[in-house]
Design a protein around this motif. Structure first.
Motif, PDB file in Angstrom:
ATOM      1  N   THR A   5       0.969  -1.275  -0.093  1.00 38.79           N
ATOM      2  CA  THR A   5       0.007   0.042   0.051  1.00 38.79           C
ATOM      3  C   THR A   5       0.937   1.185   0.004  1.00 38.79           C
ATOM      4  N   LEU A   6       1.808   1.199   0.711  1.00 41.49           N
ATOM      5  CA  LEU A   6       2.866   2.216   0.902  1.00 41.49           C
ATOM      6  C   LEU A   6       3.542   2.618  -0.536  1.00 41.49           C
ATOM      7  N   TYR A   7       4.009   1.808  -1.084  1.00 39.90           N
ATOM      8  CA  TYR A   7       4.567   1.491  -2.651  1.00 39.90           C
ATOM      9  C   TYR A   7       3.529   2.421  -3.553  1.00 39.90           C
ATOM     10  N   GLU A   8       2.217   1.763  -3.571  1.00 37.45           N
ATOM     11  CA  GLU A   8       1.497   2.227  -4.337  1.00 37.45           C
ATOM     12  C   GLU A   8       0.968   3.854  -4.223  1.00 37.45           C
ATOM     13  N   GLN A   9       1.109   4.275  -2.969  1.00 44.01           N
ATOM     14  CA  GLN A   9       0.658   5.586  -2.658  1.00 44.01           C
ATOM     15  C   GLN A   9       1.961   6.334  -3.128  1.00 44.01           C
ATOM     16  N   VAL A  10       3.076   6.144  -2.852  1.00 46.69           N
ATOM     17  CA  VAL A  10       4.299   6.841  -3.317  1.00 46.69           C
ATOM     18  C   VAL A  10       4.407   7.214  -4.670  1.00 46.69           C
ATOM     19  N   TYR A  11       3.985   5.974  -5.619  1.00 47.84           N
ATOM     20  CA  TYR A  11       4.186   6.021  -7.061  1.00 47.84           C
ATOM     21  C   TYR A  11       2.869   6.278  -7.626  1.00 47.84           C
ATOM     22  N   ASP A  12       1.509   6.367  -6.882  1.00 43.25           N
ATOM     23  CA  ASP A  12       0.439   6.744  -7.259  1.00 43.25           C
ATOM     24  C   ASP A  12      -0.169   5.868  -8.307  1.00 43.25           C
TER      25      ASP A  12
ATOM     26  N   SER B  50      18.066  -3.536  -5.616  1.00 43.49           N
ATOM     27  CA  SER B  50      17.121  -4.350  -5.667  1.00 43.49           C
ATOM     28  C   SER B  50      15.639  -3.664  -5.814  1.00 43.49           C
ATOM     29  N   PHE B  51      15.358  -2.486  -5.151  1.00 38.21           N
ATOM     30  CA  PHE B  51      14.195  -1.976  -5.084  1.00 38.21           C
ATOM     31  C   PHE B  51      13.670  -1.396  -6.571  1.00 38.21           C
ATOM     32  N   LEU B  52      14.602  -1.346  -7.287  1.00 37.11           N
ATOM     33  CA  LEU B  52      14.027  -0.927  -8.778  1.00 37.11           C
ATOM     34  C   LEU B  52      12.844  -1.929  -9.191  1.00 37.11           C
ATOM     35  N   ASN B  53      13.005  -3.121  -8.669  1.00 35.87           N
ATOM     36  CA  ASN B  53      12.086  -4.163  -9.309  1.00 35.87           C
ATOM     37  C   ASN B  53      10.694  -3.946  -8.791  1.00 35.87           C
ATOM     38  N   PHE B  54      10.463  -3.178  -7.714  1.00 38.99           N
ATOM     39  CA  PHE B  54       9.413  -2.917  -7.177  1.00 38.99           C
ATOM     40  C   PHE B  54       8.623  -1.769  -7.469  1.00 38.99           C
ATOM     41  N   ILE B  55       9.156  -0.982  -8.404  1.00 42.22           N
ATOM     42  CA  ILE B  55       8.595   0.241  -8.767  1.00 42.22           C
ATOM     43  C   ILE B  55       7.357  -0.330  -9.851  1.00 42.22           C
ATOM     44  N   PRO B  56       6.227   0.279  -9.508  1.00 37.52           N
ATOM     45  CA  PRO B  56       4.855  -0.248 -10.576  1.00 37.52           C
ATOM     46  C   PRO B  56       5.221   0.265 -11.897  1.00 37.52           C
ATOM     47  N   LYS B  57       4.861  -0.737 -12.576  1.00 44.24           N
ATOM     48  CA  LYS B  57       4.860  -0.347 -14.288  1.00 44.24           C
ATOM     49  C   LYS B  57       3.518  -0.715 -14.839  1.00 44.24           C
ATOM     50  N   ALA B  58       3.382   0.067 -15.836  1.00 44.90           N
ATOM     51  CA  ALA B  58       1.934   0.033 -16.482  1.00 44.90           C
ATOM     52  C   ALA B  58       1.632  -1.172 -17.187  1.00 44.90           C
ATOM     53  N   SER B  59       2.554  -2.106 -17.406  1.00 43.16           N
ATOM     54  CA  SER B  59       2.189  -3.433 -18.045  1.00 43.16           C
ATOM     55  C   SER B  59       1.960  -4.446 -16.895  1.00 43.16           C
ATOM     56  N   GLU B  60       2.336  -4.121 -15.502  1.00 35.76           N
ATOM     57  CA  GLU B  60       2.021  -5.039 -14.614  1.00 35.76           C
ATOM     58  C   GLU B  60       0.584  -4.922 -14.116  1.00 35.76           C
TER      59      GLU B  60
ATOM     60  N   ASP C  33       0.265  -4.924  -8.945  1.00 34.02           N
ATOM     61  CA  ASP C  33      -0.118  -6.607  -9.013  1.00 34.02           C
ATOM     62  C   ASP C  33       0.194  -7.119  -7.604  1.00 34.02           C
ATOM     63  N   ASN C  34      -0.865  -7.609  -7.135  1.00 33.31           N
ATOM     64  CA  ASN C  34      -0.523  -8.244  -5.777  1.00 33.31           C
ATOM     65  C   ASN C  34       0.416  -9.450  -5.856  1.00 33.31           C
ATOM     66  N   ARG C  35       0.071 -10.332  -6.791  1.00 29.40           N
ATOM     67  CA  ARG C  35       0.852 -11.635  -6.755  1.00 29.40           C
ATOM     68  C   ARG C  35       2.387 -11.348  -7.443  1.00 29.40           C
ATOM     69  N   ASN C  36       2.445 -10.296  -8.109  1.00 30.84           N
ATOM     70  CA  ASN C  36       3.703 -10.000  -8.690  1.00 30.84           C
ATOM     71  C   ASN C  36       4.451  -9.279  -7.452  1.00 30.84           C
ATOM     72  N   PHE C  37       3.877  -8.469  -6.785  1.00 32.58           N
ATOM     73  CA  PHE C  37       4.547  -7.948  -5.744  1.00 32.58           C
ATOM     74  C   PHE C  37       5.184  -8.745  -4.586  1.00 32.58           C
ATOM     75  N   ILE C  38       4.385  -9.794  -4.213  1.00 33.23           N
ATOM     76  CA  ILE C  38       4.619 -10.798  -3.196  1.00 33.23           C
ATOM     77  C   ILE C  38       5.757 -11.532  -3.654  1.00 33.23           C
ATOM     78  N   ARG C  39       5.729 -11.955  -5.084  1.00 32.79           N
ATOM     79  CA  ARG C  39       6.831 -12.763  -5.586  1.00 32.79           C
ATOM     80  C   ARG C  39       8.146 -12.204  -5.582  1.00 32.79           C
ATOM     81  N   LYS C  40       8.064 -10.790  -6.058  1.00 37.38           N
ATOM     82  CA  LYS C  40       9.371 -10.217  -6.392  1.00 37.38           C
ATOM     83  C   LYS C  40      10.001  -9.922  -4.733  1.00 37.38           C
ATOM     84  N   ILE C  41       9.137  -9.544  -3.831  1.00 40.93           N
ATOM     85  CA  ILE C  41       9.595  -9.063  -2.536  1.00 40.93           C
ATOM     86  C   ILE C  41      10.186 -10.266  -1.832  1.00 40.93           C
ATOM     87  N   THR C  42       9.493 -11.647  -1.995  1.00 40.47           N
ATOM     88  CA  THR C  42       9.949 -12.693  -1.460  1.00 40.47           C
ATOM     89  C   THR C  42      11.202 -13.089  -2.185  1.00 40.47           C
TER      90      THR C  42
END
Length: 232
Positions: free
Chosen positions: A166-173, A222-232, A177-186
């Protein structure tokens, strides 16, 4: 020691942009301006630099005096020096931004200056060029968050994946995708899973995690992977 000839003095001020996260909403702390001009209008925390102060010291003092906050993440952002930015006198402002966990510091914030938290999309119009400063701070935070774990300054030491997402979503407005985020962070291995759960939002609950700061240093980008992308 003499003075420089034919030079008019310029005032120096510090403005502090304070972002906070309460586990659900990213917010901005602003106050009612106590002096003219535009007295009682919404403003960032600010004040003039003392004759014997350095910039960092002035920022920490102003933050403490106006809010009661201390020992928080504080980073210098930019200097603003448009000749007409202050209608009274030529004033250059050096801007800092702070990141805090609202729940951790809520009892420290005094109400002498009517400090109030606003959701980012509900912040009232601010005085002078303060709106421009806030936008620049958000741009810097988005850049920094891709490289460093600065957003974790907004979280408690133990947090859940939903809170982090939720924090990342609000920072990047932008939605993530929940599944992608969990997969990447894990897969990153940057978080340390705790044994207990937060069950305040559901009976099933969500496990608490901590940031492994040592491992993050070894995986600088590492945190570059968590920035929201339009394709995700």
């Amino acid at each position: 020691m003499g003075k420089y000839l034919n030079q008019k003095p310029v005032l120096f001020a510090v403005d502090c942009i304070i972002f906070g996260y309460d586990g659900d909403q990213l917010k901005l702390l602003v106050i009612k301006r106590a002096i003219e001009p535009v007295k009682d209008k919404w403003s960032l925390m600010g004040g003039f630099i003392g004759e014997r102060e350095d910039l960092d010291g002035a920022a920490k003092r102003i933050l403490l005096e106006l809010t009661g906050l201390h020992d928080v993440y504080l980073e210098q952002l930019h200097a603003y020096g448009s000749p007409d930015r202050d209608p009274i006198e030529r004033t250059v402002s050096v801007v800092y931004f702070a990141l805090i966990d609202i729940n951790k510091y809520s009892k420290q914030i005094n109400d002498q200056y009517h400090a109030e938290w606003f959701k980012l999309k509900e912040v009232p119009e601010l005085i002078f060029d303060h709106d421009i400063m806030v936008k620049a701070a958000m741009d810097k935070i988005r850049y920094q968050a891709a490289l460093h774990p600065i957003l974790f300054e907004l979280l408690p030491k133990r947090f859940t994946i939903p809170q982090l997402q939720t924090l990342y979503e609000q920072v990047y407005d932008s939605p993530i995708d929940n599944r992608n985020f969990i997969r990447k962070i894990t897969a990153s291995g940057l978080l340390i899973k705790q044994a207990d759960k937060d069950k305040s939002s559901s009976r099933r609950g969500a496990f608490y995690f901590k940031l492994d700061k040592n491992k993050h240093k070894a995986q600088f980008q590492s945190f570059l992977n968590f920035i929201p992308k339009a394709s995700e």
